[in-house]
Scaffold this motif. Structure first.
Motif, PDB file in Angstrom:
ATOM      1  N   TRP A   1       0.826  -1.214   0.000  1.00  0.00           N
ATOM      2  CA  TRP A   1       0.000   0.000   0.000  1.00  0.00           C
ATOM      3  C   TRP A   1       0.858   1.261   0.000  1.00  0.00           C
ATOM      4  O   TRP A   1       0.495   2.259  -0.597  1.00  0.00           O
ATOM      5  CB  TRP A   1      -0.966  -0.012   1.179  1.00  0.00           C
ATOM      6  CG  TRP A   1      -2.148  -0.902   0.941  1.00  0.00           C
ATOM      7  CD1 TRP A   1      -2.169  -2.059   0.232  1.00  0.00           C
ATOM      8  CD2 TRP A   1      -3.474  -0.696   1.407  1.00  0.00           C
ATOM      9  NE1 TRP A   1      -3.422  -2.592   0.246  1.00  0.00           N
ATOM     10  CE2 TRP A   1      -4.244  -1.782   0.959  1.00  0.00           C
ATOM     11  CE3 TRP A   1      -4.074   0.280   2.184  1.00  0.00           C
ATOM     12  CZ2 TRP A   1      -5.597  -1.898   1.241  1.00  0.00           C
ATOM     13  CZ3 TRP A   1      -5.420   0.159   2.474  1.00  0.00           C
ATOM     14  CH2 TRP A   1      -6.180  -0.922   1.997  1.00  0.00           C
TER      15      TRP A   1
ATOM     16  N   LEU B   1      -0.185  -2.167  -9.015  1.00  0.00           N
ATOM     17  CA  LEU B   1       0.135  -0.752  -8.877  1.00  0.00           C
ATOM     18  C   LEU B   1      -0.967   0.087  -9.514  1.00  0.00           C
ATOM     19  O   LEU B   1      -1.059   0.203 -10.727  1.00  0.00           O
ATOM     20  CB  LEU B   1       1.489  -0.447  -9.531  1.00  0.00           C
ATOM     21  CG  LEU B   1       2.117   0.888  -9.185  1.00  0.00           C
ATOM     22  CD1 LEU B   1       2.419   0.983  -7.692  1.00  0.00           C
ATOM     23  CD2 LEU B   1       3.391   1.092  -9.975  1.00  0.00           C
ATOM     24  N   ARG B   2      -1.820   0.623  -8.679  1.00  0.00           N
ATOM     25  CA  ARG B   2      -2.888   1.519  -9.126  1.00  0.00           C
ATOM     26  C   ARG B   2      -3.133   2.549  -8.040  1.00  0.00           C
ATOM     27  O   ARG B   2      -2.651   2.431  -6.927  1.00  0.00           O
ATOM     28  CB  ARG B   2      -4.163   0.744  -9.459  1.00  0.00           C
ATOM     29  CG  ARG B   2      -4.714  -0.059  -8.320  1.00  0.00           C
ATOM     30  CD  ARG B   2      -5.820  -1.010  -8.787  1.00  0.00           C
ATOM     31  NE  ARG B   2      -6.016  -2.054  -7.807  1.00  0.00           N
ATOM     32  CZ  ARG B   2      -7.014  -2.065  -6.921  1.00  0.00           C
ATOM     33  NH1 ARG B   2      -7.904  -1.109  -6.914  1.00  0.00           N
ATOM     34  NH2 ARG B   2      -7.113  -3.042  -6.056  1.00  0.00           N
TER      35      ARG B   2
ATOM     36  N   ARG C   1       1.855   1.932  -3.519  1.00  0.00           N
ATOM     37  CA  ARG C   1       0.703   2.451  -4.265  1.00  0.00           C
ATOM     38  C   ARG C   1       0.474   3.928  -3.953  1.00  0.00           C
ATOM     39  O   ARG C   1       0.157   4.720  -4.831  1.00  0.00           O
ATOM     40  CB  ARG C   1      -0.558   1.649  -3.928  1.00  0.00           C
ATOM     41  CG  ARG C   1      -0.610   0.298  -4.608  1.00  0.00           C
ATOM     42  CD  ARG C   1      -1.867  -0.460  -4.291  1.00  0.00           C
ATOM     43  NE  ARG C   1      -3.054   0.268  -4.731  1.00  0.00           N
ATOM     44  CZ  ARG C   1      -4.296  -0.092  -4.395  1.00  0.00           C
ATOM     45  NH1 ARG C   1      -4.504  -1.156  -3.637  1.00  0.00           N
ATOM     46  NH2 ARG C   1      -5.328   0.611  -4.821  1.00  0.00           N
TER      47      ARG C   1
END
Length: 199
Positions: free
Chosen positions: A119, A138-139, A122
């Motif tokens: 996280w 990965l967004r 990200r």
């Protein structure tokens, strides 16, 4: 405390060796800087070697060093900074790695080494545009999927690019260019001789 730092510093110099770009000791803490090409290998060593045993990633954040200390920073613009903890040895380390390219910052993902990095990487991608190669998902994590840009970059406009609002006629959320007019806020100065009853 300094004996513990001496021991950690000696272990880092011995085990990481010529992969150390910089090893800074300040305010009772150590900061290890490595090149992007060495990042994943050094991270794995920091976790797995018995003399280091950094089994916990406490935090990982992106950084934009453009304009840092009024332009005193020279070198790459984007970095990932991790804070590591060894429960076994009861010591901490800051690990910093700069992306080689300012135009398209790419670093290796360490989420396979420390699961907690998932996280955090990200977030660094979303807010700074740092791409973590090898990250499985990965967004964006904090901004909307249609968001344009990376809001923590120092060159990101304060008012943004796009705003969203609910349109009651269309009964949905719509996106439109920012309609806020920039204005300069000037503090009001009171120049009355008897302001507040003072003579």
């Amino acid at each position: 405390m300094s004996l513990k730092l001496d021991t950690l510093q000696a272990a880092l110099e011995r085990l990481v060796g010529d992969r150390i770009t910089q090893l800074v000791r300040a305010r009772g803490e150590l900061t290890l800087v490595v090149k992007a090409a060495d990042y994943a290998g050094v991270a794995k060593l920091l976790r797995e070697h018995a003399d280091l045993s950094f089994e916990q990633l406490i935090d990982l954040c992106g950084m934009d060093y453009s304009g840092y200390k009024d332009g005193a920073h020279e070198g790459p613009r984007f970095a990932a900074v991790s804070h590591l903890l060894s429960v076994k040895h009861n010591w901490r380390l800051r690990l910093r790695v700069f992306a080689a390219s300012d135009d398209f910052p790419v670093l290796s993902s360490v989420s396979a080494i420390w699961a907690g990095a998932n996280w955090f990487e990200r977030e660094a991608f979303d807010l700074y545009g740092i791409v973590f190669d090898g990250h499985e998902d990965l967004r964006r994590i904090l901004t909307d999927y249609g968001f344009i840009g990376h809001p923590m970059r120092r060159d990101f406009p304060v008012s943004g690019h796009v705003e969203m609002r609910y349109d009651p006629e269309q009964k949905r959320v719509i996106y439109q260019p920012v309609s806020i007019e920039t204005r300069e806020v000037t503090p009001r100065i009171i120049r009355e001789d008897n302001y507040g009853g003072l003579h």
